[in-house]
Motif scaffolding. Structure first.
Motif, mmCIF file in Angstrom:
data_model
loop_
_atom_site.group_PDB
_atom_site.id
_atom_site.type_symbol
_atom_site.label_atom_id
_atom_site.label_comp_id
_atom_site.label_asym_id
_atom_site.label_seq_id
_atom_site.Cartn_x
_atom_site.Cartn_y
_atom_site.Cartn_z
ATOM 1 N N ALA A 53 0.817 -1.235 0.130
ATOM 2 C CA ALA A 53 -0.124 -0.071 -0.025
ATOM 3 C C ALA A 53 0.658 1.261 0.034
ATOM 4 O O ALA A 53 0.187 2.310 -0.231
ATOM 5 N N THR A 54 2.329 1.319 0.166
ATOM 6 C CA THR A 54 2.987 2.402 0.212
ATOM 7 C C THR A 54 3.239 2.749 -1.074
ATOM 8 O O THR A 54 3.880 3.966 -1.456
ATOM 9 N N ILE A 55 2.756 2.216 -2.190
ATOM 10 C CA ILE A 55 3.173 2.331 -3.704
ATOM 11 C C ILE A 55 2.048 3.437 -3.981
ATOM 12 O O ILE A 55 2.375 4.213 -4.835
ATOM 13 N N SER A 56 1.032 3.164 -3.573
ATOM 14 C CA SER A 56 -0.082 4.374 -4.104
ATOM 15 C C SER A 56 -0.989 4.381 -2.920
ATOM 16 O O SER A 56 -1.665 3.363 -2.365
ATOM 17 N N LEU A 59 -4.391 2.139 -3.320
ATOM 18 C CA LEU A 59 -4.523 0.603 -3.024
ATOM 19 C C LEU A 59 -5.352 0.496 -1.816
ATOM 20 O O LEU A 59 -5.345 1.031 -0.873
ATOM 21 N N PRO A 60 -6.028 -0.867 -1.710
ATOM 22 C CA PRO A 60 -6.586 -1.201 -0.579
ATOM 23 C C PRO A 60 -5.875 -1.245 0.765
ATOM 24 O O PRO A 60 -4.572 -1.518 0.618
ATOM 25 N N ASP A 64 -3.022 -8.298 1.808
ATOM 26 C CA ASP A 64 -3.077 -9.268 0.724
ATOM 27 C C ASP A 64 -3.734 -8.750 -0.716
ATOM 28 O O ASP A 64 -3.689 -9.042 -1.698
ATOM 29 N N ALA A 65 -4.842 -7.876 -0.185
ATOM 30 C CA ALA A 65 -5.620 -7.259 -1.532
ATOM 31 C C ALA A 65 -4.694 -6.372 -2.027
ATOM 32 O O ALA A 65 -4.666 -6.077 -3.554
ATOM 33 N N ALA A 66 -3.972 -5.612 -1.472
ATOM 34 C CA ALA A 66 -3.062 -4.510 -1.886
ATOM 35 C C ALA A 66 -1.848 -5.224 -2.692
ATOM 36 O O ALA A 66 -1.630 -4.908 -3.856
ATOM 37 N N LEU A 89 -5.585 -13.251 -9.450
ATOM 38 C CA LEU A 89 -5.086 -12.205 -8.468
ATOM 39 C C LEU A 89 -6.503 -11.304 -8.286
ATOM 40 O O LEU A 89 -6.762 -11.158 -7.213
ATOM 41 N N PHE A 90 -7.313 -11.069 -9.448
ATOM 42 C CA PHE A 90 -8.315 -10.358 -9.164
ATOM 43 C C PHE A 90 -9.477 -11.005 -8.144
ATOM 44 O O PHE A 90 -9.968 -10.390 -7.638
ATOM 45 N N ASP A 91 -9.449 -12.337 -8.863
ATOM 46 C CA ASP A 91 -10.451 -13.083 -7.999
ATOM 47 C C ASP A 91 -10.211 -12.956 -6.300
ATOM 48 O O ASP A 91 -10.996 -12.831 -5.585
ATOM 49 N N ARG A 92 -8.906 -13.211 -6.358
ATOM 50 C CA ARG A 92 -8.343 -13.102 -4.767
ATOM 51 C C ARG A 92 -8.744 -11.714 -4.151
ATOM 52 O O ARG A 92 -9.219 -11.460 -2.915
ATOM 53 N N VAL A 93 -8.494 -10.677 -4.917
ATOM 54 C CA VAL A 93 -8.820 -9.230 -4.384
ATOM 55 C C VAL A 93 -10.339 -9.085 -4.252
ATOM 56 O O VAL A 93 -10.844 -8.603 -3.173
#
Length: 131
Positions: A53-56, A59-60, A64-66, A89-93
């Protein structure tokens, strides 16, 4: 470490173990540019759990979602090659209660990100493929 693609900062991020199967080469960690999102798998088992999440701010908050969103977004650079990985990955998010397409919209608007592909175009392509 400087990114060879854009000159941005590259950092090592640990890939959560539950996401490794959904990333090409199943790396324990990746070297990721925080500006263009170019990445390469690296084996560095000593890397501490990472805060993607430090990237942007787009982000959630859930780690794990991030991580899933960053990895899926980076893989959009080659959607034809990595479509199955992106879908997984989108399914996991989504399972974490996050709308990945909404996050892509927010990432596309983030002035600190400059990937070597158009996030909005890939989002549209992905939407067509996922329907």
């Amino acid at each position: 470490m400087e990114c060879p693609e854009c000159g941005g900062e590259r950092r090592t991020f640990a890939v959560p173990s539950e996401l490794r199967a959904d990333v090409p080469d199943r790396p324990s960690s990746i070297l990721l540019c925080t500006r263009c999102l170019a990445f390469e798998p690296v084996e560095n088992p000593d890397v501490e759990p990472s805060n993607f999440a430090t990237i942007s701010d787009a982000l959630p908050d859930e780690p794990d979602a991030a991580a899933g969103m960053v990895l899926a977004t980076a893989l959009l650079s080659s959607l034809a090659l990595y479509r199955q990985h992106v879908d997984a990955l989108f399914d996991r998010v989504e399972a974490a209660g996050v709308d990945p397409l909404l996050v892509l919209d927010r990432l596309a608007a983030d002035p600190n990100l400059d990937p070597n592909f158009d996030i909005e175009s890939r989002r549209r392509q992905l939407l067509q493929l996922r329907d």
